[in-house]
Scaffold this active site. Structure first.
Site, PDB file in Angstrom:
ATOM      1  N   SER A  60       0.819  -1.202   0.000  1.00  0.00           N
ATOM      2  CA  SER A  60       0.000   0.000   0.000  1.00  0.00           C
ATOM      3  C   SER A  60       0.857   1.258   0.000  1.00  0.00           C
ATOM      4  CB  SER A  60      -0.919   0.010   1.222  1.00  0.00           C
ATOM      5  OG  SER A  60      -1.632   1.217   1.301  1.00  0.00           O
ATOM      6  N   ASP A  61       0.457   2.181  -0.846  1.00  0.00           N
ATOM      7  CA  ASP A  61       1.061   3.509  -0.813  1.00  0.00           C
ATOM      8  C   ASP A  61       0.617   4.196   0.479  1.00  0.00           C
ATOM      9  OD1 ASP A  61       2.494   5.667  -1.708  1.00  0.00           O
ATOM     10  OD2 ASP A  61       0.839   6.518  -2.850  1.00  0.00           O
ATOM     11  N   LYS A  62       1.445   5.090   1.003  1.00  0.00           N
ATOM     12  CA  LYS A  62       1.117   5.746   2.268  1.00  0.00           C
ATOM     13  C   LYS A  62       0.191   6.936   2.053  1.00  0.00           C
ATOM     14  CE  LYS A  62       4.122   8.441   4.304  1.00  0.00           C
ATOM     15  NZ  LYS A  62       3.405   9.722   4.452  1.00  0.00           N
ATOM     16  N   THR A 104      -3.750   6.857   0.874  1.00  0.00           N
ATOM     17  CA  THR A 104      -4.368   5.548   1.119  1.00  0.00           C
ATOM     18  C   THR A 104      -4.413   5.254   2.612  1.00  0.00           C
ATOM     19  OG1 THR A 104      -3.532   4.758  -1.010  1.00  0.00           O
ATOM     20  CG2 THR A 104      -4.290   3.108   0.553  1.00  0.00           C
ATOM     21  N   THR A 145      -1.278  -0.816  -4.572  1.00  0.00           N
ATOM     22  CA  THR A 145      -2.041   0.413  -4.759  1.00  0.00           C
ATOM     23  C   THR A 145      -1.124   1.510  -5.276  1.00  0.00           C
ATOM     24  OG1 THR A 145      -1.674   1.314  -2.539  1.00  0.00           O
ATOM     25  CG2 THR A 145      -3.485  -0.251  -2.807  1.00  0.00           C
TER      26      THR A 145
END
Length: 916
Positions: free
Chosen positions: A320-322, A325, A573
């Site tokens: 996951s991108d930070k 998201t 993502t």
């Protein structure tokens, strides 16, 4: 040159030079509307098959051809032997129409549903009209429009670049080139390509079918390969069909050798093969997938590749991108602002940061919004922006060249502190202070944006200071990550921010704090072939890390590929053009809300709501879809096994004439093998198909662990269910054939001698009831009552049970079957229910055997009352209930807490206590 035409050529009968002589303010709204009406929308004519032609083709499919064969044989028998066979012809025609029309309509609805979902993902274009930039539907772009091509955006039409710095354009969809190509002013950027770096204005040269992409018809309607589930269905269908063909062929030759009439045997064998082959499999799969995509869209996740549903259900790792998201992507400027130049104020730093953006245009990202909202922008109009370099992940900064009113030129830049520090003329002197300050702020979760300026084009850069800001995590991110971990999906944070910020964010979200930098990962060249040893060399690093910080796009690609080589199903993502390679490589690429056109094009799922909770809800929905597919396969294989094996054994090894003792002299001699007329088998098939289709609407519960296709376990369970039903059919057949014997089981319940027609009707009812009740057994790993079925499925099953019972008691056709009385019908029902209980117990024992032997992991299911998966109506009801509960304050509890803090004990005689 690409079109073999110069600028002076005509465009649909109009001088192109006049069309493209657009002024700096762009077209007016009236001009654009006139050109749109004259030249048409900027869309490609999509080839759509006529639904009625598709309907006609349905009648020529292999399964339909087999039914036509049976109809032809029955027609010959009706003409040559007896008019009673016309009823068989009519019922076979009904079967053909039901299968074809239901399959065609469900597939049509599925196609319309997917098309409607994809229509919400139409690309947009940034055009200048009436003197201002605006976002419009790319289909409304017209020739002569002044458009902005920026990193991450798709080229909306064929565009001729205006003056400015060159841009990088990815043309892989058009030419297959793996690397972006540099485009300079007056070059022609083609529709279908993507701008990967830089920013420039351009004039639209051609739209729609007149573009290069529009004239290359072979690039349209590209079809992806079949998914894992589709391939699995093809293998299962092939296996069932092959088994059925072998058994039916053996039966055919055995009956012919026994002296049975050729036409009758042929009709019986063809219809038996039709009944055993999973004709409705394609319909069930299409309907289930379409309903699943609709359910995912309700959860704010639009599927662009249908096979991504099964990958999402099997996903084990989510990278996951930070920003945006896991966080709110709402930057909050902090008062603290470290300065590194004497005489420079905080306002000077804010002004320089704003000058490094295009302040006269809408903000392009959250950082631009942060900077432009920090000060009054009107005083900035005293400067003239000569050139602007937009943000690029490869340089991690923006830069602007400006002119003062006195004619002097200067430059400003803003970006990552480590990047600007290397550019500063006095980097050696201030490096220690800057790095210490950045690290101290990062440990508190505070991010920094450095600002530098230069007094001329050739002068060195002066590191002025740093803006400090927070991007707080979403309120639900921590609980959502914990829920994902509970569901067997491990979340890994991948960010370009400082490692200390990533560690602090991981700690806040409960993810673990093992965050690694890019130095632990290999660098790759896009031209080189990806090594198959990444999983072996770097697998342990990627699996054990909780996150990665300060990574570049190629590192994201490496992380995804490494985890895939280790056997994980990886989700990724992203939102930017730099994320596109990793999104494309991941098993499930997820473009988050607000992502660029490049990210959407590379993704399998596009989110229309921000946050990680959307992905987790989508995982649960996809697991429910796969669960329905598994239930269907178990049921379909079990039904086929019961039908094929029962008729195979009864035809070869059961001789009714061997049981028969003449009781009714008017009754014909019983045959040498047992069979059912074509009519009864076709009716079983029609009712069975209706029951099967309802599985797509069944109420299922998602597994807590990622879904996996365990064909060994699936086949065993299907075999247990099918063999139990088949064995019970043989037992009942023996009882019916022995009804003329005094010690017969039927005689003990009061059933007298049965004619052969009544025996056939009894077996028709028994096979029908066993088939339909097997649906309830196939849908659970425990006993059938442990999970409530869907309403529509229950209605279809009970409807089929009632129809079968009524037909058995009042048989309307003249094909040898005779109606049976209420007593025999009740006995069959009791017999079937008893064996259904035995069947269900055998299934449960089979599952326990698989669990104990380790052939299948023990299944745990997600609780339906989990607040994360409540519908909006259910969530509102729960909120109202909690609100009502909150209106009654726990005053006694608060007083007790206060008294305890004061080390006092309440006394019952205290009047205050009694009042409370």
């Amino acid at each position: 040159e690409s079109y073999g035409a110069a600028m002076s050529a005509l465009y649909k009968g109009v001088d192109r030079r006049r069309l493209m002589g657009t002024r700096e303010q762009g077209l007016s709204s009236e001009e654009a509307e006139e050109r749109l009406e004259r030249f048409g929308r900027n869309e490609l004519e999509e080839k759509v098959d006529d639904p009625y032609i598709k309907l006609a083709k349905e009648f020529a499919r292999p399964m339909a051809l087999m039914v036509w064969t049976a109809i032809a044989i029955e027609t010959v028998e009706a003409v040559l032997e007896s008019a009673t066979y016309w009823a068989d012809v009519a019922v076979l025609m009904v079967l053909q129409l039901v299968n074809v029309l239901v399959g065609w309509s469900e597939e049509l609805k599925a196609g319309n549903a997917v098309a409607a979902l994809k229509s919400t993902l139409k690309p947009e274009a940034t055009v200048k009209r009436d003197g201002r930039w605006q976002h419009i539907n790319a289909a409304e772009v017209v020739v002569g429009d002044r458009v902005l091509l920026a990193a991450g955006a798709s080229v909306p039409a064929d565009c001729m670049l205006c003056s400015g710095k060159p841009i990088q354009v990815d043309q892989a969809a058009l030419t297959g080139e793996s690397l972006p190509k540099s485009f300079y002013p007056n070059d022609l950027a083609k529709m279908g390509s993507t701008c990967t770096r830089g920013e420039i204005e351009a004039l639209v040269y051609a739209t729609g079918s007149e573009t290069f992409f529009g004239k290359t018809a072979c690039l349209i309607n590209q079809a992806g390969g079949p998914g894992n589930f589709e391939l699995l269905l093809q293998r299962i269908t092939l296996a069932i069909t092959s088994t059925g063909v072998v058994l039916v062929v053996i039966t055919f030759f055995f009956l012919i050798a026994s002296g049975e009439p050729f036409l009758g045997v042929t009709a019986f064998c063809v219809v038996l093969l039709v009944a055993s082959i999973p004709i409705a499999m394609r319909v069930v799969c299409t309907t289930t997938m379409a309903l699943g995509c609709r359910a995912l869209a309700e959860e704010k996740a639009i599927v662009t590749r249908l096979s991504a549903v099964e990958d999402l259900a099997a996903m084990t790792v989510l990278c996951s991108d930070k920003t945006g998201t896991l966080t709110l992507n709402k930057m909050r400027l902090q008062k603290e602002m470290p300065l590194f130049v004497e005489g420079v104020s905080k306002r000077d730093v804010l002004v320089a940061a704003a000058l490094a953006t295009k302040w006269r245009e809408p903000p392009k990202d959250a950082l631009d919004t942060l900077v432009l909202n920090a000060i009054d922008l009107k005083p900035l109009d005293m400067y003239e922006q000569l050139e602007h370099v937009p943000f690029d992940t490869s340089i991690k900064r923006t830069e602007a060249t400006l002119r003062r009113k006195d004619g002097s030129i200067f430059r400003v830049t803003k970006g990552a502190p480590q990047v600007l520090l290397k550019m500063a003329y006095n980097s050696d002197e201030i490096q220690g202070m800057v790095e210490t300050k950045v690290l101290a702020l990062a440990r508190r979760g505070v991010r920094t944006l450095a600002v530098a300026c230069s007094s001329g084009l050739e002068e060195g850069w002066v590191f002025m200071g740093m803006l400090t800001f927070l991007d707080p995590p979403r309120p639900d991110s921590g609980s959502t990550i914990a829920k994902a971990r509970e569901f067997g999906v491990r979340t890994k944070m991948i960010t370009g921010d400082h490692a200390a910020i990533a560690v602090e964010m991981c700690r806040a979200l409960g993810m673990g704090v093992l965050v690694l930098g890019p130095e632990r990962l290999p660098t790759i060249n896009p031209n080189d072939e990806i090594s198959q040893q990444l999983g072996y060399n770097y697998g342990t690093v990627c699996e054990t890390a909780d996150g990665f910080a300060q990574v570049l796009p190629e590192h994201k690609y490496v992380i995804v590929e490494t985890l895939r080589q280790r056997g994980h199903v990886v989700g990724m993502t992203g939102d930017g053009v730099n994320d596109a390679p990793a999104l494309k490589r991941a098993d499930v690429g997820v473009a988050v809300q607000g992502s660029t056109d490049a990210a959407r094009a590379a993704s399998d799922i596009v989110l229309t709501e921000s946050g990680l909770a959307v992905i987790i809800r989508a995982i649960v929905v996809s697991r429910q879809i796969v669960q329905r597919m598994k239930n269907y396969l178990i049921y379909r294989i079990a039904c086929t096994m019961q039908l094929l094996l029962f008729f195979f054994i009864s035809a070869l090894f059961v001789s009714p004439s061997g049981y028969h003792q003449a009781v009714d002299l008017q009754e014909d001699k019983w045959p040498t093998f047992f069979d059912l007329p074509v009519m009864s088998i076709v009716l079983i098939t029609i009712l069975n198909d209706g029951t099967i289709i309802s599985i797509a609407y069944d109420k299922v519960v998602a597994c807590k662990t990622p879904e996996q296709w365990n064909m060994r376990a699936l086949t065993l369970i299907s075999t247990v269910i099918g063999l139990t039903a088949m064995l019970s059919s043989l037992v009942l057949l023996h009882q019916c054939l022995s009804s003329n014997q005094s010690e017969s089981a039927l005689r003990t319940v009061g059933v007298q001698y049965l004619s052969y027609g009544e025996i056939q009707t009894t077996m028709f009812l028994k096979i029908s009831l066993s088939n339909f009740l097997s649906v309830f057994s196939a849908r659970t790993t425990g006993f059938f009552w442990e999970r409530q079925p869907g309403t529509l499925m229950a209605v279809c099953v009970f409807g089929a049970l009632i129809v079968s019972t009524v037909l058995a008691m009042h048989w309307p056709f003249e094909d040898g079957l005779r109606s049976i009385n209420l007593l025999l019908t009740s006995y069959v029902w009791c017999f079937v229910l008893f064996w259904f209980a035995v069947q269900d117990c055998c299934k449960v024992l089979a599952y326990r055997f698989l669990f104990r032997m380790g052939y299948m992991p023990r299944v745990d299911y997600i609780h339906e009352e989990d607040p994360l998966f409540l519908s909006p109506q259910e969530s509102a009801a729960l909120a109202r209930k909690e609100h009502q509960h909150a209106k009654t304050p726990d005053t006694r509890g608060r007083v007790v807490d206060r008294l305890r803090r004061n080390q006092l004990q309440p006394r019952d005689e205290d009047p205050v206590w009694h009042n409370l």
